[in-house]
Enzyme design. Structure first.
Site, mmCIF file in Angstrom:
data_model
loop_
_atom_site.group_PDB
_atom_site.id
_atom_site.type_symbol
_atom_site.label_atom_id
_atom_site.label_comp_id
_atom_site.label_asym_id
_atom_site.label_seq_id
_atom_site.Cartn_x
_atom_site.Cartn_y
_atom_site.Cartn_z
ATOM 1 N N LEU A 398 0.708 19.589 2.782
ATOM 2 C CA LEU A 398 0.900 20.782 3.605
ATOM 3 C C LEU A 398 2.381 21.152 3.615
ATOM 4 O O LEU A 398 3.198 20.489 4.251
ATOM 5 C CB LEU A 398 0.393 20.525 5.024
ATOM 6 C CG LEU A 398 -1.111 20.249 5.140
ATOM 7 C CD1 LEU A 398 -1.485 19.859 6.554
ATOM 8 C CD2 LEU A 398 -1.909 21.464 4.688
ATOM 9 N N GLU A 399 2.726 22.206 2.923
ATOM 10 C CA GLU A 399 4.122 22.591 2.751
ATOM 11 C C GLU A 399 4.556 23.689 3.711
ATOM 12 O O GLU A 399 5.682 24.174 3.644
ATOM 13 C CB GLU A 399 4.349 23.037 1.302
ATOM 14 C CG GLU A 399 4.046 21.937 0.297
ATOM 15 C CD GLU A 399 4.252 22.370 -1.144
ATOM 16 O OE1 GLU A 399 4.906 23.417 -1.362
ATOM 17 O OE2 GLU A 399 3.757 21.664 -2.046
ATOM 18 N N ASN A 400 3.643 24.076 4.609
ATOM 19 C CA ASN A 400 3.975 25.151 5.556
ATOM 20 C C ASN A 400 3.862 24.687 7.001
ATOM 21 O O ASN A 400 3.511 25.444 7.889
ATOM 22 C CB ASN A 400 3.052 26.348 5.307
ATOM 23 C CG ASN A 400 3.268 26.951 3.926
ATOM 24 O OD1 ASN A 400 4.339 27.460 3.631
ATOM 25 N ND2 ASN A 400 2.253 26.872 3.072
#
Length: 573
Positions: A398-400
């Site tokens: 999860l990069e956000n």
């Protein structure tokens, strides 16, 4: 007022009534006058935090000699324990508002060593009383009168030099209201939030939760039965069975009572043995397989080389339910690769000793887990995919944004469902792992006992701090080793640390390094050789290995990355 049963009306003779009437009026007047002259406000206890249910609030203890204990107590859930030391008699006091020219009763309950109770600043005669000590609760009592101008006195208790610690509880300064009114009693606290399971062993589970205003203690329940209590916001439940799932909840308590139980959280104890239980080799290579066509070589799972031990299928798709995910094979984008072929290839890889997991997130991922409901939706949906496709586990990419509290809950719930063979990997960005206070780092530490590996993305980063506090630029062996050191020294086991890099120059916007640089970094960390200017203070022979984005970009470059890095990883000590 009605007459009582059996009474009757009598006839009587007529006689003069003036004198009798005046007597009645006079008596009534005297009665009213008497009521007015003797009426006064009810006495109140003017002490604040008299039972120490709010810690040491309103009290001052010399030399930090006072502390709050939960046992023994005279009333409620807390008491004062103060310990004389040297020339300090462990005096604890508070200023109490009083009314001038008034009499007050002063008392407290004491236990332990010599204990004194007194008051100063009365404006008349200051008083005190004491006891040489007792193994049971003893009440000390005295009284005092305030002067014409006295509006505040100092109430105190203390021990005696060189004597044992004393306990005090339930103070009373009873008399006319000094202006603050009687302190209201406590109210039942709210249910705790944020309950999360932390480290587990074969026989214990560590839990933590958010503090509740007004709570003086907490009760932890295991499968609905009281397991332990705590005065803080954490506890470890012991005496559990290995490799077993449990449900935990917690309530808040104070003198008024107990709150409702929190939302439950699941946790599974570790299997007999040490370290995370996994089918992954001691040293392993992870590769992301693309379920889409972005210009890299299109692959079936069967096309992924045997050098990859963990294949992360990228990516699951978000659904309309927050936290929930599903998977949709991009048959059209993958040149007609069918669902049946995909499922068959998963089984073939697993038969060859490989692990195929589902990756959640990616650059464009929109999965959000930030509530109890979304954590449950996440774990339920991932487990459903594991059952449907046979995935060995899950990758968190999860990069956000990531919420450590609820992602921990989600992974704990998933572990409870899937058991000890679950593979959990993570692929945080470099900024996410600069500090143990970061949400990704906290999540990794929270699930350390069930975590397989963290393959941080050492690319698309720019410059970052290493564990020595120096700044390193991406694209060098020092960048890989100095940043890996933060995780290795920040609480992760070396077997849970891997180096994530692009498979080719086209695999990322920046940060590509040649396979030889990756291998040098692995040597530096595992064996202390081939280091750059940064050399770790010790070696980490059990370092897990390396990761790349992606198997498709590796294929585009003729598998140069996996052919060089795969054998090197397997050769680590």
């Amino acid at each position: 007022m009605e007459r009582s049963a059996g009474s009757s009306r009598r006839r009587r003779r007529s006689r003069p009534v003036l004198g009798g009437t005046m007597a009645v009026v006079a008596a009534a007047a005297l009665t009213v006058t008497g009521l007015v002259s003797t009426a006064q406000a009810a006495d109140v206890n003017n002490a604040r935090n008299a039972g120490f249910e709010s810690g040491l609030a309103n009290w001052t203890c010399a030399g930090n000699s006072g502390a709050i204990v939960s046992s023994p107590v005279h009333g409620g859930t807390s008491a004062l324990k103060a310990t004389p030391a040297g020339q300090d008699n462990a005096k604890c006091s508070q200023a109490v508002k009083v009314k001038p020219n008034s009499t007050y009763a002063l008392s407290s309950w004491v236990q332990g060593g010599y204990a004194y109770l007194g008051v100063s600043g009365t404006g008349t005669t200051d008083v005190s009383t004491w006891t040489p000590g007792s193994t049971t609760w003893t009440k000390l009592s005295t009284s005092f009168k305030t002067g014409a101008n006295t509006t505040s006195v100092t109430v105190y208790t203390h021990g005696w030099y060189g004597q044992a610690a004393y306990l005090a509880d339930d103070f009373e300064v009873t008399g006319p209201d000094g202006g603050g009114g009687e302190e209201p009693g406590p109210v039942i606290p709210a249910a705790p939030g944020g309950l999360a399971a932390g480290a587990t062993t074969t026989s214990s589970v560590s839990l933590s939760w958010n503090a509740v205003s007004g709570a003086t203690g907490y009760t932890v329940y295991r499968d609905g039965t009281k397991a332990t209590t705590s005065t803080g916001t954490s506890a470890t439940v012991t005496g559990l069975t290995a490799d077993t799932a449990y449900q935990f909840s917690v309530s808040a308590t104070n003198a008024a009572g107990e709150s409702a139980k929190s939302a439950a959280v699941s946790a599974r104890t570790a299997k007999n043995g040490t370290g995370p239980v996994t089918t992954v080799p001691k040293h392993a290579v992870t590769g992301y397989w693309q379920n889409f066509n972005n210009g890299a070589a299109v692959q079936k799972l069967s096309d992924v080389p045997a050098d990859y031990d963990i294949i992360a299928v990228s990516f699951a798709d978000a659904t309309a339910t927050q936290g929930a995910v599903t998977f949709n094979l991009d048959t059209a984008g993958l040149n007609g690769y069918t669902d049946a072929q995909f499922r068959s290839d998963i089984k073939a890889k697993q038969a060859a000793g490989k692990n195929v997991i589902i990756s959640i997130g990616g650059e464009l991922g929109t999965v959000r887990v930030d509530s109890d409901a979304s954590a449950t939706a996440f774990s339920n949906s991932v487990y459903a995919l594991m059952q449907d496709y046979g995935f060995n586990g899950v990758d968190i990419d999860l990069e956000n944004g990531l919420n450590s509290t609820y992602m921990t809950k989600a992974l704990r719930q998933l572990s409870a469902k899937a058991g000890s063979g679950l593979v959990i990997t993570m692929a945080p960005q470099t900024i996410d792992m600069q500090s143990t206070s970061g949400e990704y780092f906290k999540t990794a530490l929270n699930v350390k006992d069930i975590l397989t590996v963290v393959n941080m993305q050492y690319y698309n980063s720019g410059s970052m701090l290493g564990c020595d506090g120096k700044v390193y630029s991406q694209g060098s062996v020092d960048f890989l080793t100095a940043l890996a050191c933060i995780q290795l020294e920040g609480g992760l086991d070396p077997s849970q640390v891997g180096i994530g890099v692009p498979a080719s120059t086209r695999g990322a916007g920046s940060g590509y390094v040649s396979p030889s640089i990756v291998n040098a970094a692995l040597d530096c960390l595992a064996k202390g050789t081939n280091c750059g200017s940064f050399k770790p203070s010790k070696t980490y022979p059990s370092l897990r290995g390396a990761m790349t984005w992606s198997t498709n970009w590796d294929a585009t470059a003729g598998f140069a990355w996996s052919k060089a890095v795969g054998p090197h990883v397997r050769s680590l000590p």
